[in-house]
Design a protein around this motif. Structure first.
Motif, short mmCIF file in Angstrom:
data_model
loop_
_atom_site.label_atom_id
_atom_site.label_comp_id
_atom_site.label_asym_id
_atom_site.label_seq_id
_atom_site.Cartn_x
_atom_site.Cartn_y
_atom_site.Cartn_z
N LEU A 89 0.80 -1.26 -0.40
CA LEU A 89 0.42 -0.20 0.19
C LEU A 89 1.60 1.77 0.06
O LEU A 89 0.61 2.35 -0.35
N CYS A 90 2.63 1.07 0.80
CA CYS A 90 2.65 2.37 1.05
C CYS A 90 4.01 2.72 -0.46
O CYS A 90 4.03 3.63 -1.07
N ILE A 91 4.57 1.31 -1.00
CA ILE A 91 5.09 2.03 -1.64
C ILE A 91 4.80 1.39 -3.47
O ILE A 91 5.89 1.09 -4.51
N GLY A 92 4.27 0.34 -3.20
CA GLY A 92 3.84 -0.26 -4.51
C GLY A 92 3.82 0.38 -5.94
O GLY A 92 4.16 -0.62 -6.88
N GLY A 148 9.64 -6.50 3.79
CA GLY A 148 8.33 -5.96 3.03
C GLY A 148 8.30 -5.58 1.58
O GLY A 148 7.74 -5.61 0.71
N ILE A 149 9.42 -4.35 2.05
CA ILE A 149 9.45 -3.36 0.63
C ILE A 149 10.57 -4.37 0.20
O ILE A 149 10.73 -4.49 -1.21
N SER A 150 11.03 -5.04 0.63
CA SER A 150 12.54 -5.83 -0.33
C SER A 150 11.65 -6.84 -1.66
O SER A 150 11.63 -6.99 -2.41
N THR A 163 0.46 -2.20 -9.31
CA THR A 163 -0.66 -1.83 -9.60
C THR A 163 -1.70 -3.42 -8.69
O THR A 163 -2.62 -2.90 -7.87
N ILE A 164 -1.83 -4.13 -9.75
CA ILE A 164 -2.47 -5.50 -8.89
C ILE A 164 -2.05 -6.14 -7.76
O ILE A 164 -2.73 -5.82 -6.06
N ARG A 165 -0.41 -5.49 -7.37
CA ARG A 165 -0.05 -5.90 -5.83
C ARG A 165 -0.54 -5.83 -5.15
O ARG A 165 -1.19 -5.89 -3.97
N THR A 166 -0.48 -4.29 -5.06
CA THR A 166 -0.55 -2.70 -4.25
C THR A 166 -1.95 -3.29 -3.65
O THR A 166 -2.61 -3.05 -2.64
N ILE A 167 -2.77 -3.93 -5.18
CA ILE A 167 -4.75 -3.49 -4.45
C ILE A 167 -4.56 -5.20 -3.88
O ILE A 167 -5.22 -4.93 -2.26
N VAL A 168 -4.32 -6.19 -4.48
CA VAL A 168 -4.55 -7.20 -4.20
C VAL A 168 -3.90 -7.93 -2.51
O VAL A 168 -3.26 -8.86 -1.93
N LEU A 169 -2.31 -7.52 -2.62
CA LEU A 169 -1.80 -7.96 -2.06
C LEU A 169 -1.87 -6.36 -0.39
O LEU A 169 -1.29 -7.20 0.72
#
Length: 413
Positions: free
Chosen positions: A58-61, A113-115, A352-358
Motif C-alpha cells: 500500500l505504501c510503495i507498490g 516487506g519493502i524488499s 498496481t495489481i499487487r498494491t490492490i491484491v496484496l
C-alpha cells in the motif's frame, strides 16, 4: 519432454526462486513462533506483525512499479535479495546479544516487506523478457512447482530447525537462502528488456502510475481478476493472522508437530503445480479459476473443526486444500496478465495489481487480530473463510469463465 528445463537462464531463475522460497517457509513458521512463544505477544501484536510486510504494498507498490519499468529488473531482484539477507540475519544476532524485542521484529517485517515488493514486481515483469509468450504458462507452472516443493518440504525443515536450535536461530536459513538467490540471479545472462528512459520526475511518475491504474480499471478481465484476488486475500489474511495462535494455544500443538503436519498436507501444492498446465488445457482458464477458488475457501472453513478433535487431521486438510488452490489459481491469473499487458507496462500493471491484491493483506491481519481478541481464533478463521468464498463470485461472469489459453495484448496509445 524437458521443455524449459533446457533453458539455461530460466533454470537459474527457477533455482534462485525455489531456494529462497524454502528459506521463506522457515520464516513463515519461525517469525510468529518467536513472537508467540518467546516474546509472549498478544493476538493483536501477532496481527500487526503479520500485517507489516503486506502494508509495504500500500505504501510503495505503485512507485515500485514505475521504478521497475525504468531500471533493469534483474539488478532490482539482486538488490532486494541482498537487503533481505542482511535484515533477516539481524534476528539471530539480536537474540545472541540479548537485545530481542517485538519492535525489532516489526522493523524486520517492514523492511523485508519493502524488499518483497521490489523483488516480486520486478520478477513478474522480467519473465516475459526471458520467455516467449507461448512459454509463459509452462514457465509459471514450473515456478509454481518449485514453490510447491518449498511449501511441502519447508515447514518440516523449519519445524525441525526450531525444535533443534530455537525459532530465532532457525531464521538464519531464510537469510542464507536470499544470499544464494542473489548469487544465482547474478549469473543469468542479460536479456533484452523494454526499459523506459531513466528520467523520473514527480509529474512523470504520477502520469505513469495513472497509466498503470487506468489499464487495470479499463480492462474487464484484468479488473475482475484483481477484485477476486483482493477479496480472497483479505479473507485469507484475516484468518491467517490467527492460524498459529489457534494451533498453538487452542489445539496445543508444538512447532515440530505443526511443521511435520503442514508438510504432509503440502502434497496439495505439489499436486496442484504438477497438474495445473494439463488441467487448464482441459477445463480452460476460467473454469480452472472457479474450481480453484472453492478449494481455497474450503481450507479455512474446515480448519476450526480441529477444536472438536483430531487436530492434526484438520490442520493437514487445511494445508492440502490450500495447496491445491494456490498454484492452480496463481499460475493462471499471472499468465493471463502477462499475455494481456504490453511489455513496457508490465512493471506498473504488476505493481498496481499487487498494491490492490496484496495491500489488503496488510489490513486483514489487523482485522484478524482485533477479531481474535474479541471473538477468539476459531470464529475469526470462519469469518476469513466466508469472506474468501464471497470474493470468488466475480469469477462466474461471462468474461472470466470463458477465458481460454491465449489472449492478445492490450493496445496502448
Amino acid at each position: 519432454m524437458f521443455g524449459l528445463w533446457r533453458h539455461r537462464d530460466f533454470l537459474r531463475l527457477w533455482i534462485a526462486q525455489t531456494v529462497s522460497l524454502f528459506g521463506t517457509q522457515v520464516t513463515v513458521l519461525a517469525l510468529p513462533t518467536v513472537a508467540i512463544l518467546l516474546l509472549h505477544a498478544s493476538p493483536f501484536e501477532v496481527g500487526v506483525l503479520a500485517a507489516l510486510p503486506w502494508l509495504a504494498y500500500l505504501c510503495i507498490g505503485l512507485i515500485a512499479g514505475v521504478i521497475v519499468d525504468h531500471q533493469p529488473r534483474r539488478r532490482i531482484m539482486i538488490a532486494a535479495d541482498l537487503v533481505r539477507f542482511a535484515t533477516l540475519g539481524s534476528i539471530p544476532l539480536a537474540f545472541a546479544l540479548g537485545f530481542q524485542t517485538i519492535a525489532q521484529l516489526y522493523i524486520v517485517a517492514a523492511v523485508v516487506g519493502i524488499s518483497n515488493v521490489f523483488f516480486e514486481v520486478a520478477y513478474q515483469a522480467y519473465l516475459p523478457a526471458l520467455l516467449e509468450q507461448r512459454e509463459l504458462v509452462e514457465g509459471n507452472g514450473k515456478l509454481a512447482l518449485g514453490e510447491a516443493a518449498a511449501v511441502t518440504g519447508g515447514p518440516a525443515f523449519g519445524g525441525l530447525l526450531i525444535g533443534a536450535f530455537g525459532a530465532a536461530t532457525a531464521m538464519l536459513a531464510d537469510a542464507l537462502s536470499y544470499g544464494l538467490s542473489a548469487l544465482f540471479i547474478s549469473t543469468i545472462a542479460k536479456h533484452k528488456e523494454v526499459v523506459l528512459d531513466s528520467g523520473i520526475g514527480l509529474k512523470k511518475t504520477l502520469k505513469e502510475i495513472g497509466e498503470g491504474i487506468g489499464l487495470v480499471l479499463r480492462h474487464p478481465i484484468i479488473r475482475a481478476l484483481a477484485s477476486v484476488s483482493m477479496l480472497q486475500n483479505f479473507g485469507e489474511s484475516v484468518a491467517g493472522a490467527m492460524l498459529l495462535v489457534f494451533v498453538y494455544r487452542d489445539l496445543h500443538l508444538s512447532p515440530t508437530v505443526v511443521g511435520l503436519t503442514v508438510t504432509v498436507g503440502s502434497v496439495g501444492f505439489l499436486t496442484g503445480a504438477a497438474i495445473v498446465s494439463a488441467a487448464t488445457r482441459k477445463l480452460g482458464i476460467g473454469p480452472m479459476l472457479a474450481v480453484s477458488s472453492l478449494l481455497g475457501a474450503g481450507a479455512y472453513l474446515v480448519l476450526p473443526l480441529g477444536a472438536f478433535g483430531l487436530p492434526i487431521l484438520w490442520l493437514g486438510l487445511w494445508r492440502l486444500l490450500l495447496g491445491l488452490h494456490l498454484p492452480t489459481y496463481n499460475v493462471n491469473v499471472i499468465s493471463v496478465r502477462q499475455m494481456l499487458v504490453p511489455d513496457h507496462m508490465q512493471g506498473r500493471v504488476n505493481a498496481t495489481i499487487r498494491t490492490i491484491v496484496l495491500g489488503v493483506m496488510g489490513l486483514g491481519p489487523l482485522v484478524g487480530g482485533l477479531l481474535g481478541t474479541l471473538w477468539g481464533p476459531a470464529p475469526t478463521l470462519i469469518c476469513g473463510g466466508a469472506i474468501f468464498l464471497l470474493g470468488s463470485f466475480p469469477l462466474l461472469t461471462r468474461a472470466v469463465i470463458s477465458l481460454k489459453q491465449h489472449a492478445s495484448p492490450v493496445a496502448v496509445a
